[in-house]
Motif scaffolding. Structure first.
Motif, PDB file in Angstrom:
ATOM      1  N   THR A 158      83.888  49.296  43.384  1.00 17.84           N
ATOM      2  CA  THR A 158      84.616  50.077  42.357  1.00 17.84           C
ATOM      3  C   THR A 158      85.110  51.390  42.729  1.00 17.84           C
ATOM      4  O   THR A 158      84.896  51.740  43.961  1.00 17.84           O
ATOM      5  CB  THR A 158      83.395  50.481  40.986  1.00 17.84           C
ATOM      6  OG1 THR A 158      84.096  51.029  39.802  1.00 17.84           O
ATOM      7  CG2 THR A 158      82.585  51.340  41.686  1.00 17.84           C
ATOM      8  N   THR A 159      85.698  52.373  41.898  1.00 14.09           N
ATOM      9  CA  THR A 159      86.019  53.797  42.556  1.00 14.09           C
ATOM     10  C   THR A 159      84.950  54.774  42.501  1.00 14.09           C
ATOM     11  O   THR A 159      84.065  54.466  41.755  1.00 14.09           O
ATOM     12  CB  THR A 159      87.448  54.156  41.657  1.00 14.09           C
ATOM     13  OG1 THR A 159      86.830  54.232  40.258  1.00 14.09           O
ATOM     14  CG2 THR A 159      88.479  53.054  41.725  1.00 14.09           C
ATOM     15  N   ALA A 160      85.169  55.907  43.104  1.00 11.08           N
ATOM     16  CA  ALA A 160      84.067  56.762  43.370  1.00 11.08           C
ATOM     17  C   ALA A 160      84.166  57.470  41.852  1.00 11.08           C
ATOM     18  O   ALA A 160      83.174  57.991  41.532  1.00 11.08           O
ATOM     19  CB  ALA A 160      84.602  57.850  44.302  1.00 11.08           C
ATOM     20  N   SER A 161      85.364  57.455  41.254  1.00  9.17           N
ATOM     21  CA  SER A 161      85.365  58.181  39.950  1.00  9.17           C
ATOM     22  C   SER A 161      84.577  57.467  38.902  1.00  9.17           C
ATOM     23  O   SER A 161      83.807  58.005  38.261  1.00  9.17           O
ATOM     24  CB  SER A 161      86.751  57.942  39.424  1.00  9.17           C
ATOM     25  OG  SER A 161      87.782  59.169  40.455  1.00  9.17           O
ATOM     26  N   ARG A 162      84.670  56.204  38.966  1.00  5.77           N
ATOM     27  CA  ARG A 162      83.910  55.273  37.752  1.00  5.77           C
ATOM     28  C   ARG A 162      82.301  55.486  38.517  1.00  5.77           C
ATOM     29  O   ARG A 162      81.589  55.515  37.450  1.00  5.77           O
ATOM     30  CB  ARG A 162      84.359  53.709  37.938  1.00  5.77           C
ATOM     31  CG  ARG A 162      85.733  53.549  37.539  1.00  5.77           C
ATOM     32  CD  ARG A 162      86.304  52.304  37.373  1.00  5.77           C
ATOM     33  NE  ARG A 162      85.462  51.470  36.571  1.00  5.77           N
ATOM     34  CZ  ARG A 162      85.669  51.458  35.175  1.00  5.77           C
ATOM     35  NH1 ARG A 162      86.832  52.186  34.769  1.00  5.77           N
ATOM     36  NH2 ARG A 162      84.906  50.784  34.491  1.00  5.77           N
ATOM     37  N   MET A 163      82.056  55.087  39.600  1.00  4.90           N
ATOM     38  CA  MET A 163      80.742  55.399  40.106  1.00  4.90           C
ATOM     39  C   MET A 163      79.956  56.851  39.644  1.00  4.90           C
ATOM     40  O   MET A 163      78.868  56.622  39.040  1.00  4.90           O
ATOM     41  CB  MET A 163      80.574  55.166  41.432  1.00  4.90           C
ATOM     42  CG  MET A 163      79.388  55.289  42.034  1.00  4.90           C
ATOM     43  SD  MET A 163      78.039  53.971  41.474  1.00  4.90           S
ATOM     44  CE  MET A 163      78.688  52.526  42.521  1.00  4.90           C
ATOM     45  N   VAL A 164      80.855  57.890  39.528  1.00  2.00           N
ATOM     46  CA  VAL A 164      80.157  59.161  39.206  1.00  2.00           C
ATOM     47  C   VAL A 164      79.731  59.156  37.957  1.00  2.00           C
ATOM     48  O   VAL A 164      78.968  59.997  37.564  1.00  2.00           O
ATOM     49  CB  VAL A 164      80.890  60.104  40.088  1.00  2.00           C
ATOM     50  CG1 VAL A 164      81.993  60.370  38.893  1.00  2.00           C
ATOM     51  CG2 VAL A 164      80.415  61.428  40.058  1.00  2.00           C
ATOM     52  N   VAL A 165      80.610  58.544  37.166  1.00  2.00           N
ATOM     53  CA  VAL A 165      80.437  58.370  35.682  1.00  2.00           C
ATOM     54  C   VAL A 165      79.126  57.823  35.280  1.00  2.00           C
ATOM     55  O   VAL A 165      78.275  57.992  34.557  1.00  2.00           O
ATOM     56  CB  VAL A 165      81.750  58.041  34.913  1.00  2.00           C
ATOM     57  CG1 VAL A 165      81.087  57.805  33.302  1.00  2.00           C
ATOM     58  CG2 VAL A 165      82.903  59.012  35.158  1.00  2.00           C
ATOM     59  N   PHE A 166      79.102  56.520  35.991  1.00  2.00           N
ATOM     60  CA  PHE A 166      78.047  55.763  35.420  1.00  2.00           C
ATOM     61  C   PHE A 166      76.719  56.134  35.996  1.00  2.00           C
ATOM     62  O   PHE A 166      75.890  55.900  35.253  1.00  2.00           O
ATOM     63  CB  PHE A 166      78.399  54.253  36.248  1.00  2.00           C
ATOM     64  CG  PHE A 166      79.593  53.452  35.296  1.00  2.00           C
ATOM     65  CD1 PHE A 166      79.324  53.499  34.006  1.00  2.00           C
ATOM     66  CD2 PHE A 166      80.576  53.068  36.113  1.00  2.00           C
ATOM     67  CE1 PHE A 166      80.237  52.544  33.299  1.00  2.00           C
ATOM     68  CE2 PHE A 166      81.636  52.368  35.495  1.00  2.00           C
ATOM     69  CZ  PHE A 166      81.417  52.088  34.056  1.00  2.00           C
TER      70      PHE A 166
END
Length: 297
Positions: free
Chosen positions: A96-104
């Motif tokens: 997954t992307t870093a952007s998605r990971m940081v949200v989750f």
């Protein structure tokens, strides 16, 4: 400062804002370094390097780290949880992307908020704060569902997203374990050393099990990303975080870190050119709204 504060003062807010920016950038740095360093190898190197820095810092300041104070059981638990958390993050960033990971991963405040009343009755949430958590959770759930229908990072995006959610649960459990054991009164350096030392060992053992090998060549950018994670994030910012956990209400500081996804999304878009989908932006908006509600007086 040795006493526990009931509210966040200017010092706490400043430290939390700095940590939020650094932690948002950390996911991007991890993603960059994955081009050369396999996930468990990278995580183990980061923990080992930061552990050495903590030892040097403690020796310089005359902080005793190896005295018998009853913190060993709690330290082993926190260290094992820390290793699991970052194993999930580094593994998940492959899909997954870093952007998605940081949200989750910033679902962690839900775990802390729901669990803290069992640890400290004074940190029980009020109805409006539960509404804030529910609002944020709804937006994040919508973003997670995107991984099954219209994945922007590949067919296995759902796996990376699931690792992020799992890491959030483990991070919240780590915070609760620190507050509910003898670690609550230990020096931040000792708390961090438990986690770094044990995670370096466990993640280092996981690397050969996952058939990871040392890279033949490593780009300067990857070394720089690993150095940033080790010195700035894992050593300096985590020391600040555990100091905050020791001196301020855990529910409020954990909820404040929901600001981190803002810097993470911006960094992912600018540095890695990652897509910002409508559902992800909705998740970000609901997370920020949830943060405001949770921290209302």
């Amino acid at each position: 400062m040795t006493e526990r504060r009931s509210t966040l003062d200017g010092l706490a807010v400043s430290l939390l804002l700095t940590c939020c920016v650094l932690w948002g950038l950390n996911q991007v740095a991890t993603k960059v370094a994955l081009a050369d360093f396999p996930p468990f190898t990278q995580a183990a190197l980061r923990s080992a390097g930061a552990a050495l820095l903590v030892l040097a810092w403690a020796r310089l300041r005359g902080i005793a780290l190896f005295t018998r104070d009853g913190t060993l059981p709690g330290g082993l638990l926190a260290g094992a949880l820390f290793a699991l958390e970052f194993g999930l993050i580094f593994f998940g960033l492959q899909f997954t992307t870093a952007s998605r990971m940081v949200v989750f991963i910033y679902l962690a405040p839900f775990v802390v908020a729901l669990g803290m009343p069992f640890v400290a009755r004074s940190e029980k949430l009020k109805p409006v704060q539960f509404v804030g958590l529910a609002v944020a959770f709804g937006g994040v759930a919508a973003a997670f569902a995107e991984g099954f229908g219209q994945p922007s990072a590949g067919e296995r995006q759902w796996l990376g997203d699931a690792c992020g959610v799992g890491a959030a649960l483990v991070w919240g459990a780590t915070t609760l374990s620190i507050r509910s054991t003898r670690l609550a009164g230990a020096a931040p350096e000792k708390t961090l050393l438990y986690q770094l030392g044990l995670s370096a060992l466990l993640l280092g053992m996981a690397a050969p099990v996952a058939h990871e090998t040392w890279p033949q060549q490593v780009a300067a950018l990857s070394w720089g990303a690993l150095l940033f994670q080790t010195v700035i994030v894992t050593f300096a910012s985590y020391l600040a975080w555990f100091w905050l956990v020791r001196h301020y209400p855990a529910t409020r500081i954990a909820s404040f870190t929901l600001l981190t996804p803002i810097s993470g999304l911006v960094a992912g878009a600018l540095v890695l050119n990652e897509p910002l989908t409508p559902r992800l932006l909705l998740a970000l908006a609901t997370v920020v709204l949830g943060l405001v509600l949770v921290n209302r007086r």
